[in-house]
Write a protein that holds these residues in place. Sequence first.
Motif, PDB file in Angstrom:
ATOM      1  N   MET A   1     -42.924 -51.168  87.243  1.00 21.43           N
ATOM      2  CA  MET A   1     -41.753 -51.908  87.053  1.00 21.43           C
ATOM      3  C   MET A   1     -41.977 -52.888  85.961  1.00 21.43           C
ATOM      4  N   ARG A   2     -40.644 -53.200  85.290  1.00 23.93           N
ATOM      5  CA  ARG A   2     -40.501 -54.231  84.439  1.00 23.93           C
ATOM      6  C   ARG A   2     -39.591 -54.942  85.062  1.00 23.93           C
ATOM      7  N   ALA A   3     -39.555 -56.264  84.493  1.00 28.68           N
ATOM      8  CA  ALA A   3     -38.577 -57.315  84.887  1.00 28.68           C
ATOM      9  C   ALA A   3     -37.734 -57.818  83.721  1.00 28.68           C
ATOM     10  N   TYR A   4     -36.359 -57.728  83.937  1.00 33.03           N
ATOM     11  CA  TYR A   4     -35.465 -58.050  82.937  1.00 33.03           C
ATOM     12  C   TYR A   4     -34.375 -58.940  83.505  1.00 33.03           C
ATOM     13  N   GLU A   5     -33.864 -59.683  82.620  1.00 33.21           N
ATOM     14  CA  GLU A   5     -32.701 -60.807  82.962  1.00 33.21           C
ATOM     15  C   GLU A   5     -31.655 -60.243  82.084  1.00 33.21           C
TER      16      GLU A   5
ATOM     17  N   HIS B   1     -22.916 -60.041  76.542  1.00 34.60           N
ATOM     18  CA  HIS B   1     -24.024 -59.917  77.527  1.00 34.60           C
ATOM     19  C   HIS B   1     -25.402 -59.612  76.896  1.00 34.60           C
ATOM     20  N   LYS B   2     -26.427 -59.860  77.236  1.00 39.17           N
ATOM     21  CA  LYS B   2     -27.597 -59.880  76.804  1.00 39.17           C
ATOM     22  C   LYS B   2     -28.682 -59.423  77.929  1.00 39.17           C
ATOM     23  N   PHE B   3     -29.515 -58.407  77.454  1.00 37.19           N
ATOM     24  CA  PHE B   3     -30.485 -58.032  78.147  1.00 37.19           C
ATOM     25  C   PHE B   3     -31.967 -58.642  77.623  1.00 37.19           C
ATOM     26  N   ILE B   4     -32.807 -59.163  78.744  1.00 29.88           N
ATOM     27  CA  ILE B   4     -34.091 -59.724  78.174  1.00 29.88           C
ATOM     28  C   ILE B   4     -34.971 -59.017  79.024  1.00 29.88           C
ATOM     29  N   ARG B   5     -36.063 -58.633  78.157  1.00 34.82           N
ATOM     30  CA  ARG B   5     -37.261 -57.980  78.984  1.00 34.82           C
ATOM     31  C   ARG B   5     -38.262 -59.328  79.260  1.00 34.82           C
ATOM     32  N   LEU B   6     -38.461 -59.635  80.513  1.00 33.28           N
ATOM     33  CA  LEU B   6     -39.329 -60.991  80.682  1.00 33.28           C
ATOM     34  C   LEU B   6     -40.651 -60.489  80.413  1.00 33.28           C
ATOM     35  N   PRO B   7     -41.423 -61.509  79.795  1.00 35.05           N
ATOM     36  CA  PRO B   7     -42.798 -61.307  79.723  1.00 35.05           C
ATOM     37  C   PRO B   7     -43.673 -61.354  80.958  1.00 35.05           C
ATOM     38  N   LEU B   8     -44.881 -60.547  81.264  1.00 35.13           N
ATOM     39  CA  LEU B   8     -45.727 -60.553  82.484  1.00 35.13           C
ATOM     40  C   LEU B   8     -45.780 -61.872  83.384  1.00 35.13           C
ATOM     41  N   ASP B   9     -46.308 -63.075  82.495  1.00 34.20           N
ATOM     42  CA  ASP B   9     -46.467 -64.261  83.092  1.00 34.20           C
ATOM     43  C   ASP B   9     -45.092 -65.084  83.598  1.00 34.20           C
ATOM     44  N   GLU B  10     -44.032 -64.679  82.793  1.00 36.03           N
ATOM     45  CA  GLU B  10     -42.714 -65.347  83.171  1.00 36.03           C
ATOM     46  C   GLU B  10     -42.266 -64.671  84.469  1.00 36.03           C
ATOM     47  N   ALA B  11     -42.344 -63.291  84.605  1.00 32.91           N
ATOM     48  CA  ALA B  11     -41.949 -62.488  85.758  1.00 32.91           C
ATOM     49  C   ALA B  11     -42.850 -63.074  86.842  1.00 32.91           C
TER      50      ALA B  11
END
Length: 107
Positions: A1-5, A87-97
């Motif tokens: 799973m990937r983290a998104y903001e 609106h804006k989607f951002i894929r969070l880097p792994l360390d930030e997630a």
Amino acid sequence: MRAYELMVIFKADTDESTIQTTINRLETMANEASGTLEKMDKWGVKQFAFEIQKAREGFYVVLEFLAPNALSEIDRTLRLADDVIRHKFIRLPLDEAHRRGLASATA
């Protein structure tokens, strides 16, 4: 799973029930895409640095999702919504997630 903001800016005069209905709809779409809405933060009405679509302020909402891939259906829905200014989607880097506690996020 990937983290998104996801940050969504609604028109300032949008009522709370409409905003909540939209958020519930986004959560349903995420669930249908095998994802989950992890966190929702309503920032409230904030003033813009410059005019956007003839508006000086907007209601900000920040959502954090976990999903296996990009949520293109949510993006399309927000582009078509009348109450959404931006609106804006951002894929969070792994360390930030991991820092945010989205531990199941992987590369």
